[in-house]
Design a protein around this motif. Structure first.
Motif, PDB file in Angstrom:
ATOM      1  N   LEU A  66      57.158  -1.976 -14.422  1.00  0.00           N
ATOM      2  CA  LEU A  66      57.687  -2.055 -12.916  1.00  0.00           C
ATOM      3  C   LEU A  66      57.891  -3.346 -12.230  1.00  0.00           C
ATOM      4  CD1 LEU A  66      57.830   0.123 -10.700  1.00  0.00           C
ATOM      5  CD2 LEU A  66      55.706   0.108 -10.131  1.00  0.00           C
ATOM      6  N   PHE A  67      56.947  -4.582 -13.226  1.00  0.00           N
ATOM      7  CA  PHE A  67      56.900  -5.805 -12.169  1.00  0.00           C
ATOM      8  C   PHE A  67      58.507  -6.297 -12.800  1.00  0.00           C
ATOM      9  CE2 PHE A  67      56.682 -10.255 -13.493  1.00  0.00           C
ATOM     10  CZ  PHE A  67      56.411 -10.912 -12.576  1.00  0.00           C
ATOM     11  N   ASN A  68      59.107  -5.838 -14.114  1.00  0.00           N
ATOM     12  CA  ASN A  68      59.771  -6.602 -14.764  1.00  0.00           C
ATOM     13  C   ASN A  68      61.467  -5.771 -14.119  1.00  0.00           C
ATOM     14  OD1 ASN A  68      59.545  -8.301 -16.978  1.00  0.00           O
ATOM     15  ND2 ASN A  68      58.656  -6.695 -16.996  1.00  0.00           N
ATOM     16  N   LEU A  69      60.639  -4.505 -13.254  1.00  0.00           N
ATOM     17  CA  LEU A  69      62.321  -3.879 -12.290  1.00  0.00           C
ATOM     18  C   LEU A  69      62.544  -4.700 -11.271  1.00  0.00           C
ATOM     19  CD1 LEU A  69      64.255  -1.034 -12.022  1.00  0.00           C
ATOM     20  CD2 LEU A  69      62.038  -0.017 -11.482  1.00  0.00           C
ATOM     21  N   SER A  70      61.182  -4.753 -10.443  1.00  0.00           N
ATOM     22  CA  SER A  70      61.726  -5.900  -9.669  1.00  0.00           C
ATOM     23  C   SER A  70      61.885  -6.580 -10.096  1.00  0.00           C
ATOM     24  CB  SER A  70      59.467  -5.813  -8.560  1.00  0.00           C
ATOM     25  OG  SER A  70      58.861  -4.310  -8.451  1.00  0.00           O
ATOM     26  N   PHE A  71      61.297  -7.778 -10.708  1.00  0.00           N
ATOM     27  CA  PHE A  71      61.583  -8.522 -10.675  1.00  0.00           C
ATOM     28  C   PHE A  71      63.433  -8.895 -10.801  1.00  0.00           C
ATOM     29  CE2 PHE A  71      63.326 -11.760 -14.063  1.00  0.00           C
ATOM     30  CZ  PHE A  71      62.779 -13.194 -12.862  1.00  0.00           C
ATOM     31  N   VAL A  72      63.997  -7.593 -11.303  1.00  0.00           N
ATOM     32  CA  VAL A  72      65.957  -8.048 -11.756  1.00  0.00           C
ATOM     33  C   VAL A  72      66.193  -7.555 -10.583  1.00  0.00           C
ATOM     34  CG1 VAL A  72      67.190  -6.200 -12.122  1.00  0.00           C
ATOM     35  CG2 VAL A  72      65.663  -6.948 -14.158  1.00  0.00           C
ATOM     36  N   ASP A  73      65.573  -6.486  -9.072  1.00  0.00           N
ATOM     37  CA  ASP A  73      65.950  -6.348  -7.973  1.00  0.00           C
ATOM     38  C   ASP A  73      65.583  -7.488  -7.309  1.00  0.00           C
ATOM     39  OD1 ASP A  73      66.151  -3.549  -8.122  1.00  0.00           O
ATOM     40  OD2 ASP A  73      64.858  -3.008  -7.899  1.00  0.00           O
ATOM     41  N   PHE A  74      64.720  -8.111  -6.870  1.00  0.00           N
ATOM     42  CA  PHE A  74      64.299  -9.704  -6.961  1.00  0.00           C
ATOM     43  C   PHE A  74      65.229 -10.653  -6.901  1.00  0.00           C
ATOM     44  CE2 PHE A  74      62.686 -14.299  -6.234  1.00  0.00           C
ATOM     45  CZ  PHE A  74      62.405 -14.156  -4.407  1.00  0.00           C
ATOM     46  N   CYS A  75      65.493 -11.286  -7.960  1.00  0.00           N
ATOM     47  CA  CYS A  75      67.210 -11.391  -8.183  1.00  0.00           C
ATOM     48  C   CYS A  75      67.766 -11.034  -8.244  1.00  0.00           C
ATOM     49  CB  CYS A  75      66.725 -12.273 -10.502  1.00  0.00           C
ATOM     50  SG  CYS A  75      64.874 -13.179 -10.436  1.00  0.00           S
ATOM     51  N   TYR A  76      68.485  -9.946  -8.056  1.00  0.00           N
ATOM     52  CA  TYR A  76      69.382  -9.107  -7.765  1.00  0.00           C
ATOM     53  C   TYR A  76      69.949  -9.558  -6.171  1.00  0.00           C
ATOM     54  CZ  TYR A  76      72.660  -5.263  -8.256  1.00  0.00           C
ATOM     55  OH  TYR A  76      74.038  -4.099  -8.450  1.00  0.00           O
ATOM     56  N   SER A  77      68.635  -9.505  -5.209  1.00  0.00           N
ATOM     57  CA  SER A  77      69.386  -9.168  -3.642  1.00  0.00           C
ATOM     58  C   SER A  77      69.872 -10.682  -3.743  1.00  0.00           C
ATOM     59  CB  SER A  77      67.783  -9.474  -3.216  1.00  0.00           C
ATOM     60  OG  SER A  77      67.033 -10.233  -3.765  1.00  0.00           O
ATOM     61  N   PHE A  78      69.524 -12.022  -4.297  1.00  0.00           N
ATOM     62  CA  PHE A  78      70.042 -13.196  -3.858  1.00  0.00           C
ATOM     63  C   PHE A  78      71.839 -13.212  -4.431  1.00  0.00           C
ATOM     64  CE2 PHE A  78      65.621 -14.396  -4.228  1.00  0.00           C
ATOM     65  CZ  PHE A  78      65.820 -14.890  -2.717  1.00  0.00           C
ATOM     66  N   VAL A  79      72.064 -12.329  -5.401  1.00  0.00           N
ATOM     67  CA  VAL A  79      73.242 -12.508  -6.137  1.00  0.00           C
ATOM     68  C   VAL A  79      74.941 -11.409  -4.726  1.00  0.00           C
ATOM     69  CG1 VAL A  79      75.257 -11.777  -7.391  1.00  0.00           C
ATOM     70  CG2 VAL A  79      72.126 -12.143  -8.385  1.00  0.00           C
ATOM     71  N   CYS A  80      74.413 -10.889  -4.446  1.00  0.00           N
ATOM     72  CA  CYS A  80      74.980  -9.560  -3.850  1.00  0.00           C
ATOM     73  C   CYS A  80      75.471 -10.345  -2.486  1.00  0.00           C
ATOM     74  CB  CYS A  80      74.687  -8.322  -3.556  1.00  0.00           C
ATOM     75  SG  CYS A  80      74.669  -7.984  -6.106  1.00  0.00           S
ATOM     76  N   THR A  81      73.523 -10.490  -1.529  1.00  0.00           N
ATOM     77  CA  THR A  81      73.136 -10.249  -0.139  1.00  0.00           C
ATOM     78  C   THR A  81      73.948 -11.651   1.015  1.00  0.00           C
ATOM     79  OG1 THR A  81      71.499  -8.975  -0.444  1.00  0.00           O
ATOM     80  CG2 THR A  81      71.826  -9.706   1.700  1.00  0.00           C
ATOM     81  N   PRO A  82      73.979 -12.728   0.083  1.00  0.00           N
ATOM     82  CA  PRO A  82      74.246 -13.885   0.898  1.00  0.00           C
ATOM     83  C   PRO A  82      75.937 -13.778   1.299  1.00  0.00           C
ATOM     84  CG  PRO A  82      72.715 -14.415  -0.797  1.00  0.00           C
ATOM     85  CD  PRO A  82      73.014 -12.458  -0.863  1.00  0.00           C
ATOM     86  N   THR A  83      76.534 -13.509   0.407  1.00  0.00           N
ATOM     87  CA  THR A  83      77.768 -13.220   0.241  1.00  0.00           C
ATOM     88  C   THR A  83      78.714 -12.632   1.648  1.00  0.00           C
ATOM     89  OG1 THR A  83      78.870 -11.969  -1.327  1.00  0.00           O
ATOM     90  CG2 THR A  83      78.540 -14.232  -1.864  1.00  0.00           C
ATOM     91  N   MET A  84      77.605 -11.529   1.400  1.00  0.00           N
ATOM     92  CA  MET A  84      77.693 -10.444   2.048  1.00  0.00           C
ATOM     93  C   MET A  84      77.473 -10.824   3.983  1.00  0.00           C
ATOM     94  SD  MET A  84      76.633  -6.020   2.937  1.00  0.00           S
ATOM     95  CE  MET A  84      77.703  -5.747   2.173  1.00  0.00           C
TER      96      MET A  84
END
Length: 313
Positions: A66-84
């Motif tokens: 679960l820690f790794n899932l949250s880590f992936v989601d945490f990093c993932y948010s920096f990839v997609c959201t800023p450009t949107m």
């Protein structure tokens, strides 16, 4: 003449995002909506990671995944959201070719890694419920680390292949991406060269990562379901359902939104539909995951109370 055409084709140095919508009256409300989503995603996943790290009773294989899932989601948010977010406030939201390929790499890396992490979590639940006597031996710290290393390695390998195939394409006509980020299929539509190899590679990787992980998850939960049916204890049945409920909800949201995005006919309308459906697995799922695991998990609730007591005392 062919050489000159190739040189002209390589002159595309930047792309322009069309964004989620072109309607001016929706730009500002959507900006604030997704800004709140972005902050909630970052804070939610960061808080869950801190809870797992700081509370010793959460130091188990289930919460390691679960820690790794949250880590992936945490990093993932920096990839997609800023450009949107930028597409809502800028008249012309541009990105360089290099930055676009970098975004594509990390997008593929985190999406495929999340598929593998969710698969490892399903296998963990299968062992915990169907093979409880062998669980502690099978899911040793070494095994857990190897599963996570394999997940990130699979994500890295698939991202390298996707990005490598995309870099070799020639972009010579339009540089306007009908999306809010650098995604595989919107980029393929802009290419002047043959995209057959890219489409073949995408199908192959989807088969390996998505189909195989889906089959493992389905087989794990089929075994869990059979085991639950055979349970005579109501307490054991309730415990089994509680440990699996959060993961089932997460898998359903992630894979369901992914299927709605990509399993559609190739047309202009389907691209627009896919763009809106992609909002769910790129923006909504990373925000909902920590909420789902926090609301349905007694251990996480206890950890929250202990952490609050430490801060207030």
């Amino acid at each position: 003449m062919k050489k000159m055409a190739m040189e002209n084709a390589s002159s595309v140095t930047e792309f322009i995002f069309m964004g989620l919508t072109a309607q001016p009256e929706l730009q500002l409300p959507l900006f604030f909506l997704f800004l709140v989503n972005y902050l909630a995603t970052v804070m939610g996943n960061l808080s869950l990671m801190n809870l797992i790290f700081l509370n010793s009773h959460l130091h188990s294989p289930m919460y390691f995944f679960l820690f790794n899932l949250s880590f992936v989601d945490f990093c993932y948010s920096f990839v997609c959201t800023p450009t949107m977010l930028m597409s809502f406030v800028l008249e012309k939201n541009t990105i360089s070719f290099t930055a676009c390929m970098t975004q594509l790499f990390f997008f593929c890396f985190f999406v495929d890694s999340e598929c593998c992490v969710l698969t490892a979590m399903a296998y963990d639940r299968y062992l915990a419920i169907c093979k409880p006597l062998m669980y502690a031996i099978t899911m040793s710290p070494r095994t857990c680390c190897l599963l996570m290393f394999g997940s990130y390695l699979m994500g890295f390998a698939s991202a390298m292949v996707h990005t490598g195939c995309m870099v070799r394409l020639i972009f010579c006509d339009s540089n306007i991406i009908n999306h809010y980020m650098c995604e595989i299929f919107p980029l393929l539509q802009l290419s002047c060269s043959s995209t057959y190899t890219n489409e073949l590679v995408s199908s192959l990787i989807a088969s390996i990562v998505v189909v195989v992980s889906s089959l493992i998850i389905l087989m794990s939960y089929a075994s869990i379901l059979l085991n639950i049916i055979q349970m005579s204890s109501a307490t054991g049945l309730s415990k089994a359902m509680n440990t699996c409920g959060s993961h089932i909800a997460t898998v359903g949201l992630f894979y369901g939104s992914g299927l709605l995005t990509y399993i559609t006919p190739a047309s202009a309308e389907s691209v627009d539909q896919g763009k809106f459906f992609s909002v769910f697995y790129t923006l909504m799922v990373p925000m909902l995951n920590p909420i789902i695991y926090s609301l349905r998990n007694k251990d996480v609730k206890i950890a929250v109370k202990r952490t609050i007591k430490r801060i207030t005392n």
